[in-house]
Write an enzyme that holds these catalytic residues in place. Structure first.
Site, PDB file in Angstrom:
ATOM      1  N   HIS A   4       0.833  -1.265   0.118  1.00  0.00           N
ATOM      2  CA  HIS A   4      -0.015   0.138   0.213  1.00  0.00           C
ATOM      3  C   HIS A   4       0.745   1.253   0.068  1.00  0.00           C
ATOM      4  O   HIS A   4       1.908   1.300   0.605  1.00  0.00           O
ATOM      5  CB  HIS A   4      -0.850   0.194   1.156  1.00  0.00           C
ATOM      6  CG  HIS A   4      -0.392  -0.141   2.641  1.00  0.00           C
ATOM      7  ND1 HIS A   4      -0.021   1.149   3.380  1.00  0.00           N
ATOM      8  CD2 HIS A   4       0.089  -1.004   3.424  1.00  0.00           C
ATOM      9  CE1 HIS A   4       0.666   0.941   4.373  1.00  0.00           C
ATOM     10  NE2 HIS A   4       0.554  -0.594   4.415  1.00  0.00           N
ATOM     11  N   ASP A  40      -0.676   4.236   0.872  1.00  0.00           N
ATOM     12  CA  ASP A  40      -0.911   5.053   1.809  1.00  0.00           C
ATOM     13  C   ASP A  40      -0.536   4.852   3.167  1.00  0.00           C
ATOM     14  O   ASP A  40      -0.059   3.881   3.500  1.00  0.00           O
ATOM     15  CB  ASP A  40      -2.814   4.893   1.942  1.00  0.00           C
ATOM     16  CG  ASP A  40      -3.158   3.741   2.372  1.00  0.00           C
ATOM     17  OD1 ASP A  40      -2.582   2.490   1.947  1.00  0.00           O
ATOM     18  OD2 ASP A  40      -3.939   3.561   3.483  1.00  0.00           O
ATOM     19  N   ASP A  87       6.376   1.556   6.905  1.00  0.00           N
ATOM     20  CA  ASP A  87       4.884   0.985   6.708  1.00  0.00           C
ATOM     21  C   ASP A  87       4.346   1.920   5.649  1.00  0.00           C
ATOM     22  O   ASP A  87       3.462   2.818   5.815  1.00  0.00           O
ATOM     23  CB  ASP A  87       4.190   0.897   7.923  1.00  0.00           C
ATOM     24  CG  ASP A  87       2.834   0.451   7.768  1.00  0.00           C
ATOM     25  OD1 ASP A  87       2.700  -0.236   6.816  1.00  0.00           O
ATOM     26  OD2 ASP A  87       2.066   0.740   8.721  1.00  0.00           O
ATOM     27  N   GLU A 130      -5.330   0.932   2.364  1.00  0.00           N
ATOM     28  CA  GLU A 130      -5.011  -0.217   3.554  1.00  0.00           C
ATOM     29  C   GLU A 130      -5.072   0.243   4.956  1.00  0.00           C
ATOM     30  O   GLU A 130      -5.602  -0.539   5.899  1.00  0.00           O
ATOM     31  CB  GLU A 130      -3.631  -0.827   3.268  1.00  0.00           C
ATOM     32  CG  GLU A 130      -3.306  -2.219   3.744  1.00  0.00           C
ATOM     33  CD  GLU A 130      -2.924  -1.882   5.247  1.00  0.00           C
ATOM     34  OE1 GLU A 130      -2.824  -2.849   6.090  1.00  0.00           O
ATOM     35  OE2 GLU A 130      -2.592  -0.996   5.688  1.00  0.00           O
ATOM     36  N   GLU A 170       4.562  -5.907   4.207  1.00  0.00           N
ATOM     37  CA  GLU A 170       4.179  -5.233   5.574  1.00  0.00           C
ATOM     38  C   GLU A 170       5.406  -5.687   6.409  1.00  0.00           C
ATOM     39  O   GLU A 170       6.281  -6.417   6.257  1.00  0.00           O
ATOM     40  CB  GLU A 170       2.899  -5.941   6.262  1.00  0.00           C
ATOM     41  CG  GLU A 170       1.639  -5.822   5.504  1.00  0.00           C
ATOM     42  CD  GLU A 170       1.175  -4.152   5.814  1.00  0.00           C
ATOM     43  OE1 GLU A 170       2.030  -3.425   6.685  1.00  0.00           O
ATOM     44  OE2 GLU A 170       0.396  -3.698   5.247  1.00  0.00           O
ATOM     45  N   HIS A 185       3.614   3.762  12.632  1.00  0.00           N
ATOM     46  CA  HIS A 185       2.395   4.755  12.904  1.00  0.00           C
ATOM     47  C   HIS A 185       3.016   5.912  14.165  1.00  0.00           C
ATOM     48  O   HIS A 185       1.919   6.483  14.616  1.00  0.00           O
ATOM     49  CB  HIS A 185       1.208   3.801  13.670  1.00  0.00           C
ATOM     50  CG  HIS A 185       0.676   3.256  12.276  1.00  0.00           C
ATOM     51  ND1 HIS A 185      -0.755   2.775  12.506  1.00  0.00           N
ATOM     52  CD2 HIS A 185       0.822   2.753  11.165  1.00  0.00           C
ATOM     53  CE1 HIS A 185      -1.164   2.316  11.294  1.00  0.00           C
ATOM     54  NE2 HIS A 185       0.077   2.076  10.442  1.00  0.00           N
TER      55      HIS A 185
END
Length: 382
Positions: A72, A74, A105, A139, A168, A354
């Site tokens: 992904h 995003d 990520d 995602e 991932e 994150h």
């Protein structure tokens, strides 16, 4: 300091991807950049847009088993900009690490996939089998218009994926120390338990849903759903939210709202969980409504060609064999595995994903490229 050394192609592509602020569902040109590179390497590139989500599907080769790299573009929002030591959308070197939103990520993984395929195709222009890319910008968000929709389209066409490597961030302390060969299922519930509001001094004229619910909730939490198996831990129910009342001390609430989630193994089905939960609630004679939401079924890739290739490639690059796990949250692999594909997740260290100042080790950026190319070599070279 910002990156100035552009000698490593994966590092430079990582920098270019991080510079595009692709907060879900925005792609911000990441897939266009990747698609241009893949097209020059002989891939047929197709853009699939569903709603406000961009998806990229690209393939190279005419026949034979299909190995897909999935991921992904995003990223999650950067959060408090004041806590970043540099611009989150400008890849910056700090010591031996690269900082930027999406570094781990998973933009460094995406760059490694592209560069690995470029190098592989250059070395093996007539490789056996086929190579594919399935990339989405949905995602980190609802995941309704991304990989799941692409897979529906591919299934309708009769397209079959044999092997899938998801980028991932699977590693924990060192690159390649752990890979994911499956994921637990995830089932969410919103439970509304009904009572009767009333004055706290006259409980006989009311019905306190909190009191009524306590034993039932305890039973749900302590229910032995299964014992797990060689690949999965036992199923676990976790309550995340309990809400009731008006914030005052003299009113019995009229209802209680409870949110809970079950991460479940292949030893039990979502339907069986729902049935057992409602049986427990009924045993306590509660008046309730419950809404269920299935985020994903569990999936498992047993030892075979893909897992062997992944483990051998990692050992060749790092000198160590990876551990294999099905732990952690969900990934888009849950949408790919039901097609019958073998799915394995291989990526960077996940410690800072994150978080503010998300980062990857600089030395790991080209090494992940080597790992991905090694997987290609082991599966698509006679």
């Amino acid at each position: 300091m910002p990156i100035t050394d552009k000698k490593d192609p994966t590092l430079e592509l990582t920098r270019q991807l991080i510079a595009r602020p692709s907060v879900t569902p925005a792609d911000s040109g990441c897939q266009e950049l990747m698609g241009e590179r893949l097209a020059r390497a002989g891939f047929v590139v197709e853009n699939m847009r569903f709603g406000d989500v961009d998806n990229l599907w690209a393939t190279r080769g005419e026949q034979g088993p299909l190995l897909v790299f999935a991921g992904h573009t995003d990223v999650v929002p950067p959060g408090d900009m004041a806590t970043w030591q540099s611009d989150p959308f400008e890849a910056t070197v700090a010591g031996d690490e690269l900082i930027g939103r999406g570094a781990a990520d998973m933009k460094a993984s995406l760059a490694a996939m592209v560069v690995a395929c470029e190098s592989f195709v250059s070395a093996h222009p007539e490789h056996t089998g086929r190579i594919g890319f399935l990339i989405t910008s949905d995602e980190e968000g609802p995941a309704k218009e991304g990989t799941v929709k692409v897979m529906e389209t591919l299934t309708a066409r009769g397209e079959r994926i044999e092997w899938c490597v998801v980028g991932e961030p699977s590693s924990t302390q060192k690159l390649g120390d752990l890979v994911k060969n499956g994921r637990r299922g995830s089932l969410n519930a919103t439970l509304l338990i009904h009572g009767k509001q009333g004055h706290i001094a006259y409980p006989h004229l009311a019905e306190n849903p909190i009191h009524r619910a306590l034993m039932a909730l305890d039973a749900l939490v302590n229910e032995p759903w299964d014992a797990g198996n060689d690949f999965f831990d036992p199923t676990s129910l976790q309550i995340s939210t309990i809400q009731a009342g008006q914030g005052v001390t003299n009113v019995i609430p009229g209802s209680l709202r409870v949110l809970f989630n079950l991460r479940f193994s292949t030893e039990v089905t979502a339907d069986a969980i729902r049935e057992r939960c409602e049986t427990i609630l009924n045993q306590y004679e509660l008046r309730y409504d419950v809404e269920w939401s299935l985020s994903g079924e569990p999936f498992l890739t047993v030892p075979g060609a893909l897992l062997d290739a992944v483990k051998c490639s990692i050992e060749a690059v790092t000198g160590q064999q990876p551990a294999v796990s099905t732990g952690g949250g969900t990934s888009d692999g849950r949408f790919i595995a039901p097609s019958g594909a073998q799915v394995v997740e291989v990526g960077h260290i996940n410690e800072t994903i994150h978080q503010c100042n998300e980062r990857v080790k600089l030395a790991d950026i080209p090494r992940l490229t080597e790992i991905y190319q090694g997987i290609l070599d082991r599966l698509l070279v006679d």
